[in-house]
Design an enzyme around this catalytic site. Sequence first.
Site, mmCIF file in Angstrom:
data_model
loop_
_atom_site.group_PDB
_atom_site.id
_atom_site.type_symbol
_atom_site.label_atom_id
_atom_site.label_comp_id
_atom_site.label_asym_id
_atom_site.label_seq_id
_atom_site.Cartn_x
_atom_site.Cartn_y
_atom_site.Cartn_z
ATOM 1 N N THR A 141 23.958 15.119 -0.269
ATOM 2 C CA THR A 141 22.694 14.528 0.161
ATOM 3 C C THR A 141 22.042 15.327 1.283
ATOM 4 O O THR A 141 22.731 16.033 2.025
ATOM 5 C CB THR A 141 22.969 13.083 0.653
ATOM 6 O OG1 THR A 141 21.799 12.569 1.261
ATOM 7 C CG2 THR A 141 24.090 13.036 1.683
ATOM 8 N N ASP A 142 20.720 15.132 1.441
ATOM 9 C CA ASP A 142 20.033 15.770 2.573
ATOM 10 C C ASP A 142 20.358 15.081 3.892
ATOM 11 O O ASP A 142 20.062 15.611 4.970
ATOM 12 C CB ASP A 142 18.508 15.795 2.336
ATOM 13 C CG ASP A 142 17.879 14.411 2.160
ATOM 14 O OD1 ASP A 142 18.619 13.407 2.160
ATOM 15 O OD2 ASP A 142 16.639 14.339 2.031
ATOM 16 N N GLU A 143 20.986 13.880 3.811
ATOM 17 C CA GLU A 143 21.264 13.139 5.057
ATOM 18 C C GLU A 143 22.275 13.852 5.942
ATOM 19 O O GLU A 143 22.400 13.533 7.122
ATOM 20 C CB GLU A 143 21.767 11.718 4.742
ATOM 21 C CG GLU A 143 20.767 10.925 3.952
ATOM 22 C CD GLU A 143 20.894 9.413 4.105
ATOM 23 O OE1 GLU A 143 21.607 8.939 5.002
ATOM 24 O OE2 GLU A 143 20.252 8.714 3.304
ATOM 25 N N TYR A 167 27.737 6.881 6.531
ATOM 26 C CA TYR A 167 27.574 7.430 5.171
ATOM 27 C C TYR A 167 27.364 8.936 5.235
ATOM 28 O O TYR A 167 28.046 9.711 4.555
ATOM 29 C CB TYR A 167 26.386 6.755 4.465
ATOM 30 C CG TYR A 167 25.881 7.531 3.261
ATOM 31 C CD1 TYR A 167 26.637 7.605 2.088
ATOM 32 C CD2 TYR A 167 24.647 8.207 3.302
ATOM 33 C CE1 TYR A 167 26.184 8.336 0.996
ATOM 34 C CE2 TYR A 167 24.193 8.933 2.208
ATOM 35 C CZ TYR A 167 24.969 8.996 1.061
ATOM 36 O OH TYR A 167 24.515 9.731 -0.019
ATOM 37 N N LYS A 171 29.694 12.050 3.808
ATOM 38 C CA LYS A 171 29.237 13.061 2.828
ATOM 39 C C LYS A 171 29.366 14.464 3.443
ATOM 40 O O LYS A 171 29.769 15.411 2.753
ATOM 41 C CB LYS A 171 27.780 12.801 2.421
ATOM 42 C CG LYS A 171 27.554 11.552 1.586
ATOM 43 C CD LYS A 171 28.262 11.533 0.249
ATOM 44 C CE LYS A 171 27.670 12.486 -0.759
ATOM 45 N NZ LYS A 171 28.291 12.325 -2.108
HETATM 46 P P1 NAD Z 1 25.587 4.631 -6.825
HETATM 47 O O1 NAD Z 1 26.100 3.848 -5.667
HETATM 48 O O2 NAD Z 1 24.516 4.087 -7.667
HETATM 49 O O3 NAD Z 1 26.812 4.981 -7.800
HETATM 50 C C1 NAD Z 1 28.067 5.366 -7.344
HETATM 51 C C2 NAD Z 1 29.043 5.305 -8.513
HETATM 52 O O4 NAD Z 1 30.328 5.750 -8.055
HETATM 53 C C3 NAD Z 1 29.243 3.884 -9.064
HETATM 54 O O5 NAD Z 1 29.228 3.920 -10.476
HETATM 55 C C4 NAD Z 1 30.620 3.495 -8.552
HETATM 56 O O6 NAD Z 1 31.290 2.568 -9.390
HETATM 57 C C5 NAD Z 1 31.321 4.840 -8.515
HETATM 58 N N1 NAD Z 1 32.445 4.862 -7.573
HETATM 59 C C6 NAD Z 1 32.432 4.436 -6.287
HETATM 60 N N2 NAD Z 1 33.664 4.604 -5.745
HETATM 61 C C7 NAD Z 1 34.440 5.177 -6.705
HETATM 62 C C8 NAD Z 1 35.781 5.615 -6.752
HETATM 63 N N3 NAD Z 1 36.600 5.484 -5.692
HETATM 64 N N4 NAD Z 1 36.257 6.182 -7.899
HETATM 65 C C9 NAD Z 1 35.455 6.306 -8.984
HETATM 66 N N5 NAD Z 1 34.167 5.891 -8.995
HETATM 67 C C10 NAD Z 1 33.672 5.344 -7.867
HETATM 68 O O7 NAD Z 1 25.193 6.035 -6.217
HETATM 69 P P2 NAD Z 1 24.003 7.031 -6.619
HETATM 70 O O8 NAD Z 1 22.794 6.636 -5.875
HETATM 71 O O9 NAD Z 1 23.982 7.185 -8.073
HETATM 72 O O10 NAD Z 1 24.539 8.383 -5.936
HETATM 73 C C11 NAD Z 1 25.410 9.247 -6.649
HETATM 74 C C12 NAD Z 1 25.766 10.425 -5.775
HETATM 75 O O11 NAD Z 1 24.583 11.114 -5.386
HETATM 76 C C13 NAD Z 1 26.458 10.038 -4.465
HETATM 77 O O12 NAD Z 1 27.463 10.982 -4.204
HETATM 78 C C14 NAD Z 1 25.355 10.102 -3.418
HETATM 79 O O13 NAD Z 1 25.892 10.422 -2.160
HETATM 80 C C15 NAD Z 1 24.509 11.228 -3.972
HETATM 81 N N6 NAD Z 1 23.074 11.176 -3.636
HETATM 82 C C16 NAD Z 1 22.349 10.038 -3.847
HETATM 83 C C17 NAD Z 1 20.979 10.040 -3.592
HETATM 84 C C18 NAD Z 1 20.121 8.815 -3.838
HETATM 85 O O14 NAD Z 1 18.945 8.816 -3.494
HETATM 86 N N7 NAD Z 1 20.636 7.754 -4.438
HETATM 87 C C19 NAD Z 1 20.362 11.187 -3.110
HETATM 88 C C20 NAD Z 1 21.150 12.335 -2.870
HETATM 89 C C21 NAD Z 1 22.497 12.315 -3.161
HETATM 90 O O1 DAU Z 2 18.193 11.045 1.326
HETATM 91 C C1 DAU Z 2 19.119 10.819 0.310
HETATM 92 C C2 DAU Z 2 19.731 9.445 0.492
HETATM 93 O O2 DAU Z 2 18.737 8.500 0.122
HETATM 94 C C3 DAU Z 2 20.997 9.252 -0.334
HETATM 95 O O3 DAU Z 2 21.987 10.138 0.121
HETATM 96 C C4 DAU Z 2 21.501 7.806 -0.217
HETATM 97 O O4 DAU Z 2 22.614 7.611 -1.074
HETATM 98 C C5 DAU Z 2 20.379 6.875 -0.638
HETATM 99 O O5 DAU Z 2 20.794 5.538 -0.463
HETATM 100 C C6 DAU Z 2 19.115 7.145 0.187
HETATM 101 O O6 DAU Z 2 19.294 6.756 1.570
HETATM 102 P P1 DAU Z 2 18.152 5.993 2.395
HETATM 103 O O7 DAU Z 2 18.781 5.273 3.510
HETATM 104 O O8 DAU Z 2 17.041 6.916 2.706
HETATM 105 O O9 DAU Z 2 17.635 4.980 1.227
HETATM 106 P P2 DAU Z 2 17.258 3.420 1.266
HETATM 107 O O10 DAU Z 2 16.656 3.117 -0.055
HETATM 108 O O11 DAU Z 2 18.375 2.573 1.744
HETATM 109 O O12 DAU Z 2 16.111 3.387 2.359
HETATM 110 C C7 DAU Z 2 14.934 4.166 2.232
HETATM 111 C C8 DAU Z 2 14.107 3.940 3.491
HETATM 112 O O13 DAU Z 2 13.616 2.597 3.468
HETATM 113 C C9 DAU Z 2 14.895 4.065 4.781
HETATM 114 O O14 DAU Z 2 14.061 4.630 5.775
HETATM 115 C C10 DAU Z 2 15.257 2.636 5.141
HETATM 116 C C11 DAU Z 2 14.060 1.852 4.610
HETATM 117 N N1 DAU Z 2 14.357 0.483 4.152
HETATM 118 C C12 DAU Z 2 15.373 0.316 3.259
HETATM 119 C C13 DAU Z 2 15.686 -0.929 2.781
HETATM 120 C C14 DAU Z 2 16.834 -1.130 1.818
HETATM 121 C C15 DAU Z 2 13.579 -0.584 4.581
HETATM 122 O O15 DAU Z 2 12.639 -0.416 5.385
HETATM 123 N N2 DAU Z 2 13.884 -1.819 4.102
HETATM 124 C C16 DAU Z 2 14.908 -2.056 3.237
HETATM 125 O O16 DAU Z 2 15.154 -3.233 2.856
#
Ligand code: NAD
Ligand code: DAU
Length: 372
Positions: A141-143, A167, A171
Amino acid sequence: MTNKEIYTPKNILVTGGAGFIGANFVHYWLKTYPDNRVVVMDALTYAGNVANLAAVESNPNFRFVHADILDYENSLKLLREENIDTIVHFAAESHVDRSISGPDAFIETNVKGTHELLKAAKSYWLDENPGMTHLFQHVSTDEVYGTLEANDPPFREDTPYAPNSPYAASKASSDFFVRSYQETYGLNTNISNCSNNYGPYQFPEKLIPLVITNILESKALPIYGDGKQIRDWLYVDDHARGIDLIMRKGRKGEAYNIGGINEWANIDIVNLVCDLVDQCIQDNPDLQKQFPNSPVCQGKTAKELITYVKDRPGHDRRYAIDPSKSNNEIGYQPVESFETGIKKTVDWYLKNEAWWRSVMSGEYQDWIKKQY
Ligand code: NAD
Ligand code: DAU
């Protein structure tokens, strides 16, 4: 492998493939490379849902295995059984708010789980089958780069790591372990650091699906702090394409940033989604019957549900990706416009009420009750 060679995966293990991005990636991959074998390994936590994979369930090149990445022996067995040459590692705890209220699970899965998987990959690819062509594609992630001020240049691959949430720290730590396996043992790895994804199958605890589903039930739309935090939004299929390009064309051992060139303040996104959902329901009598509690059916607007709440502790102000390296080296650029991507996403949640109702029952409801 030199820069010019194209890596060609054959038997792929996708961890976390029942989650949001993993499932979209599996759909993308089997559509793009129908001859590849795709094995999903997923522990099915609250965020994992086999229904996300229903469309590929009967594909003979697809297999689902219910297993935990923390189980080294089981992963090694699966790598042998399926002669896996490529691991695409999505499995993780992914929600920042959960990492604040309960960081332990993030260390277990994201740090320890990634390390157990790296150990299994090393055992199979380097110790048991030396010389075997392989790739460990780590999805990050970019975080990990921390936060930006309004006028800071976007994150580059050489921006120093400065994770702010548990988190992000988990990562970042997993990224370092991946790097160490490349440097120490010669495991072929790549890392992708991606910005915020949106699209179908995203669990409705994340901002965009939370806002859509809350509107449909006329629930408050919680805006953390002043709502002016900025995220760089990317349609999930573009992330899948970006990972594909990194796997095939990326220099081994390198990290690549994947972003949307699409910065939005949270409050502007929420306002946009409010208008879109209102419009869709206004224009469609069937949706009015389906969602009688939605604001437009009550003579109101979705924006009236916006509620400013206490800020997220340690809330990062701005994320933005500089995609020059992935653009120059592997030809990556996002193709979905935000206008079309967000419309597709809203439509998907309107059409898939049964999906979001089912994933939000049970464990999710217990967790959310403890938060508020
Ligand atoms: P998600 O939470 O929707 O899915 C995570 C999946 O991993 C689920 O299916 C869960 O059951 C599985 N899992 C969790 N723990 C496990 C374990 N111990 N063994 C096997 N499976 C397990 O997450 P997502 O949003 O699809 O993110 C996927 C990946 O991409 C993550 O590594 C996250 O850090 C990264 N990522 C997410 C975002 C975003 O915006 N969502 C952006 C950048 C990177
Ligand atoms: O940048 C990549 C990341 O983006 C991934 O690595 C993470 O897995 C993914 O969850 C996401 O993280 P964020 O914290 O940016 O996403 P989230 O959807 O939780 O929140 C987006 C923005 O909105 C953040 O600034 C927090 C704000 N927010 C979020 C929720 C859930 C609110 O203001 N209200 C809310 O209820």
